[in-house]
Scaffold this active site. Sequence first.
Site, PDB file in Angstrom:
ATOM      1  N   HIS A   1      14.375  40.005  32.685  1.00 33.67           N
ATOM      2  CA  HIS A   1      15.708  39.606  32.344  1.00 33.67           C
ATOM      3  C   HIS A   1      16.014  39.048  33.728  1.00 33.67           C
ATOM      4  O   HIS A   1      15.639  39.014  34.822  1.00 33.67           O
ATOM      5  CB  HIS A   1      16.596  40.308  32.152  1.00 33.67           C
TER       6      HIS A   1
ATOM      7  N   ASP B   1      12.763  41.126  27.622  1.00 33.19           N
ATOM      8  CA  ASP B   1      14.765  40.889  27.966  1.00 33.19           C
ATOM      9  C   ASP B   1      14.683  42.462  27.087  1.00 33.19           C
ATOM     10  O   ASP B   1      14.951  41.866  25.854  1.00 33.19           O
ATOM     11  CB  ASP B   1      14.501  39.586  28.072  1.00 33.19           C
TER      12      ASP B   1
ATOM     13  N   SER C   1      21.680  33.651  30.649  1.00 33.65           N
ATOM     14  CA  SER C   1      22.212  35.674  30.560  1.00 33.65           C
ATOM     15  C   SER C   1      23.974  35.450  30.047  1.00 33.65           C
ATOM     16  O   SER C   1      24.729  34.242  29.218  1.00 33.65           O
ATOM     17  CB  SER C   1      22.570  36.193  31.326  1.00 33.65           C
TER      18      SER C   1
END
Length: 760
Positions: A731, A701, A423
Amino acid sequence: MRDSEECDSCAPCEVTSSPVYVMYQVLKDLCMNNAQFFQQDETENGQRLHAGFLALIDQVDMITPMVDEVRNVAPQFDFDEDTPGNGYRSFVSTVDMCVQHGVKLSRLVCDSRDSFLFRKSFYMREVEACSHLLASLGTCITHLQTLISWNTEGQLFPDEQHSTEVLLKHVEDINMYCFYGRCLGFQFCESMRKILKTISICMASFSEIYYGNGGLLARATSSVWTGGKYLLDPELRARRIVNISQHASVNFCKSFWLLAETELMGRLPGMVCPAVAVNKVIAIPPEPLVHMAPDGSAISVPIPTAHFGPAPIMARFLSAVTREGMITDLKEHVPNMLPPSSGLIIHCHGGGFVAQSSRSHEIYLRDWACQLKVPILSIDYSLAPQAPFPRALEETLYAYCWAINNARIMGSTAEKVILVGDSAGANLNIGVAMKCIELGIRPPSGLFLAYVPVLVSIVPSPSRLLCLMDPLLPFGFMIRCMKAYACPPKDDASRTSSDTKTLEGSGTESFEEVSESDLQELAAHKSALSNGSDTLTSVSLTSLQSKPEADESVEDNGPPTPTEQNMSELLEKYVLDSDTDSEGRMIPVLRTEPEVEENVLFELPPRQDLGLSSKLGRAVGNIASYVTGTEPQQLPAVIKQGQSMSLGSESLEVLDSLMQRSPSDDMHFTIPRDPYLSPYLASDEVLKQLPPTKIVSVQLDPFLDDCVMFAKKLRKLGVVVSLDVIDGLPHGFLNFSQLSKEARSGSNQCVKRIQELLCM
């Protein structure tokens, strides 16, 4: 009821022209069968069940042709034929999962409706929730059709003439409450649904602490007793979560995600993860650093100074085995010590640039260290909004160069250095690689990127619309994280190093009442630490200490507050240890002795003294206040039904009654188009010099399209790149790798890709 009886009682299934839609027809047949059954029921619940099943049939008829259109065009946006995945496919899969959920529910009603114990009111609400869910997905699909008209061939990001605001102004007609109520997590695999439901209940309960009144302990106790209502009342939970995501500030997001840094959660990796030989917290001093470039030239690495001047950078060093030259706590030579590893993994954690640390990511880092047998250095970069862009990038680059120069003390020759991140951390890793190319610094040998955002902006792509139903990353949370990191207040540029204490929050501020003699007394009473415990390396400890005043100079701040008193009393049963806070600085953490019971928080012993325990209790109380907000938090004034309503003592009640608003209401800011902020905007000349890159994303995601488009761009430029798209996971799934078998499998896929980079 047996399968044969079930088929006899329900209407026969008809296969439509496409096998894909057999399930859709099954849902319609089951709904029609149930609707006919409840048509004769004159009770209110019976009539609502009848209407609910008929509504489901209408929704299926309405959504089927729209889904068919999106399903047909989705393949042209894939990375390649072997990697099916993009935002259009994600929404098609989401509708399919909703239909599957409806089939299970309708079949369950069909099987149990004749039973004396049939809960008519319960199933009535479930059917209505499913109908609302399918209707909202239908509205989402209509917006996807708009996006399709905006996209050129194979491009998931539309050109600049199509703005996100235009699209999101029409999103307010989507009923977002249905995504967070009874059907929460329907689109994910079974093991993740339970986890996401638990997290959502915790988020709603945490809001009672954050926005409630009274003392910290009173609010925490109240939330324990009242939090059960969010389990029993899914509609209330949905209203609370949607309203929090739309109205709460970034500080709420930060505080909630920081719960992963608590002592209880900090002990979880030690209980469920494999043991590692070394687990140390290292302080990297902000000193002049010279890096030897591949061509033999000496390059001066810039010291991080953005926003508040030089400060130590914290990092966590993990290794499954001990190697020659490695820093450890062992006093004696270890037999069979392994030679230095040729590889070194430098990791950056996720958390939306605003929260979490290497400690909260130990849940998978320990496992990776054991599987790869390669030393891992995880960087605790400074977090927004106290440290917005480019502070984190500066620190990550500096730590990367420092690690190469000091690879020996981590048991590595650094022949192959792999940058690994998830991320926000993955975004930073791309920026580091680009900085290396710009400055002539040795680039990493490979990049591993998990669910990475490469466009830090509100780009109208199909996968970004998944935020409207994501339990972990709601749209409002994503907006606030981006704004906090990329759009700091204008006066931030004028801040100097003299403001560091204010900016650092819990880390430095919490130690203002602790003198040097107190720290020495504390160190004298610390018990021996076993392998795998968090320790601060003695080589770098001096870089952390800032010449505290003498003990007698500590001011008397008056009687301790209830929070301070409660926290100081806990120290009678706890011992302080060292760890890093969310901003990457050393803080005291609570470590239990073996004899302490799990429920010690609810069995407070009488207070004994006002010495070291009291002063350290105040320090810990400051940390607790920073995380949860000791003072009742206020939401901004809101407008409901034409009346202005400010949130005061009734903030919790008002929070539940706020009206859903359009996501476009939060988009009154402009994010700079900086390639180090959004790597997708970097020039082809820079991107084509990136090392071999492995990208892992998940089908559901919000940043899936970022991963697909970035992989496409790198491949076009000749970079060795691969993309994996995993089904059924959210996610941030790596943080649940020890709780879900599917997440564990996804983590193993990541290990495989990192191993490929190490062997290239």
